[in-house]
Design a protein around this motif. Sequence first.
Motif, PDB file in Angstrom:
ATOM      1  N   UNK A 113      -3.720   9.923   3.710  1.00 49.43           N
ATOM      2  CA  UNK A 113      -2.985  11.132   3.370  1.00 49.43           C
ATOM      3  C   UNK A 113      -3.008  11.413   1.876  1.00 49.43           C
ATOM      4  N   UNK A 114      -2.114  12.331   1.454  1.00 45.95           N
ATOM      5  CA  UNK A 114      -1.065  12.947   2.273  1.00 45.95           C
ATOM      6  C   UNK A 114      -1.573  14.126   3.098  1.00 45.95           C
ATOM      7  N   UNK A 115      -0.917  14.325   4.229  1.00 50.73           N
ATOM      8  CA  UNK A 115      -1.117  15.525   5.035  1.00 50.73           C
ATOM      9  C   UNK A 115       0.264  15.941   5.529  1.00 50.73           C
ATOM     10  N   UNK A 116       0.752  17.031   4.986  1.00 51.52           N
ATOM     11  CA  UNK A 116       2.152  17.427   5.164  1.00 51.52           C
ATOM     12  C   UNK A 116       2.568  17.446   6.630  1.00 51.52           C
ATOM     13  N   UNK A 141      -7.147  14.308  -1.010  1.00 48.35           N
ATOM     14  CA  UNK A 141      -5.974  14.730  -0.257  1.00 48.35           C
ATOM     15  C   UNK A 141      -4.770  14.895  -1.188  1.00 48.35           C
ATOM     16  N   UNK A 142      -4.665  14.023  -2.170  1.00 45.34           N
ATOM     17  CA  UNK A 142      -3.564  14.115  -3.138  1.00 45.34           C
ATOM     18  C   UNK A 142      -3.677  15.381  -3.975  1.00 45.34           C
ATOM     19  N   UNK A 143      -4.895  15.694  -4.442  1.00 49.37           N
ATOM     20  CA  UNK A 143      -5.107  16.919  -5.207  1.00 49.37           C
ATOM     21  C   UNK A 143      -4.796  18.145  -4.356  1.00 49.37           C
ATOM     22  N   UNK A 144      -5.139  18.093  -3.070  1.00 50.50           N
ATOM     23  CA  UNK A 144      -4.906  19.215  -2.172  1.00 50.50           C
ATOM     24  C   UNK A 144      -3.423  19.494  -1.954  1.00 50.50           C
ATOM     25  N   UNK A 145      -2.590  18.445  -1.973  1.00 56.81           N
ATOM     26  CA  UNK A 145      -1.163  18.643  -1.703  1.00 56.81           C
ATOM     27  C   UNK A 145      -0.325  17.663  -2.525  1.00 56.81           C
TER      28      UNK A 145
END
Length: 376
Positions: A113-116, A141-145
């Motif tokens: 993750x993360x994946x909200x 994934x961290x940069x994305x969210x």
Amino acid sequence: MCTIRHNALTALAACIGMAAILSGARAETPPPLAPVGTPFAGETPDVDSAPLLKPALPAVEPAGVCANGSTTMGISRVVEIDTSAGPEFGSQYHASEAKFLEPGEVVLTFDDGPMRRYTVPILDALDEFCIKATFFSVGRMAIADPATLQEVARRGHTIGVHTWSHQKMSALNAPAMKREFELGLSAVAASANVPIAPFFRFPYLAHSKSTLAYIRGRGMGIFGIHVDSRDFRTKSPGVVLRNVLAALDHEKKGILLFHDIQPSTAGAISSLIEELKKRGYKFVHIVPKSPAETLPEFDAIAAKMLKAKSAAATNALATRAATWPVSEGEPATVEGPPAESARKPAPARPAHPATKPFDWANPSNDPWQLKAFGAQ
């Protein structure tokens, strides 16, 4: 130096055990740690096993109040790990493993993750039982969210690193391997916006002598596993529950692997914690002695990535399904319908396309290993 947590009566014994096990020693069977910790509600402390020693330091109570209003943590003890010598943990490193778990103790860890959509329900379940876990995050994934990763940190969990884009590091040449690790570390640290742990897990648990040497040299703790939930192979929470319980029947303790991008784990985690408590398992929280150290050149790239990400792009990626191949060459699992763009024909290319601008979200123009599909 050992941090004393929770139980004053056994604090000195805990420090002696931790110094022997986690100061860089590689003994196959190190001296066992004395039991430390606050019992779960309704349990009777095991006073017979506690040595009658005067503690060197006063006990430290867990900070904060749990989501259910309780001030008693659901973790039995906190283990502080000195990673300066690059210790290794898990059955993948059986010859050199720095063992710290007693029978009946487990550490919950979550990868990818993360994946909200799935990370937040997992955080809520952990809050319900006042349990802390370790999240090995992927840089992209961290940069994305970053907001979701910051929520992981805000709720008191440990954040480690799982590379930049989940590539199999043993298959990369030295420069590519370095970038995959360092950019992942910088991206996770920048996104979390707090110091993170020098804890690392190899994608696919695949390492080579050279990759191990590099990670050790960076002062990182290398974490394998003892129990695999195999949540990536099923959407059923019940299957995840059975997988873990069956493995623990054999192992009796261990570092447990889940993925906070999997709906099966999001659906299973509350029932699993309940069942583990019923069976007498206790939960251990691992924390670092010192924070991870990043490299400035990769910090600069990560900072530009965060700046370049728009809110719309962040939300779109953070709510989509994402998986990686189970092994090299195996197709990724697709969850949900394909993206709308995938159902439309590609637009005609211009005869003389313009020069592609430099993309800080993909500075080396490497292909995305992350597979993002349409929102479910």
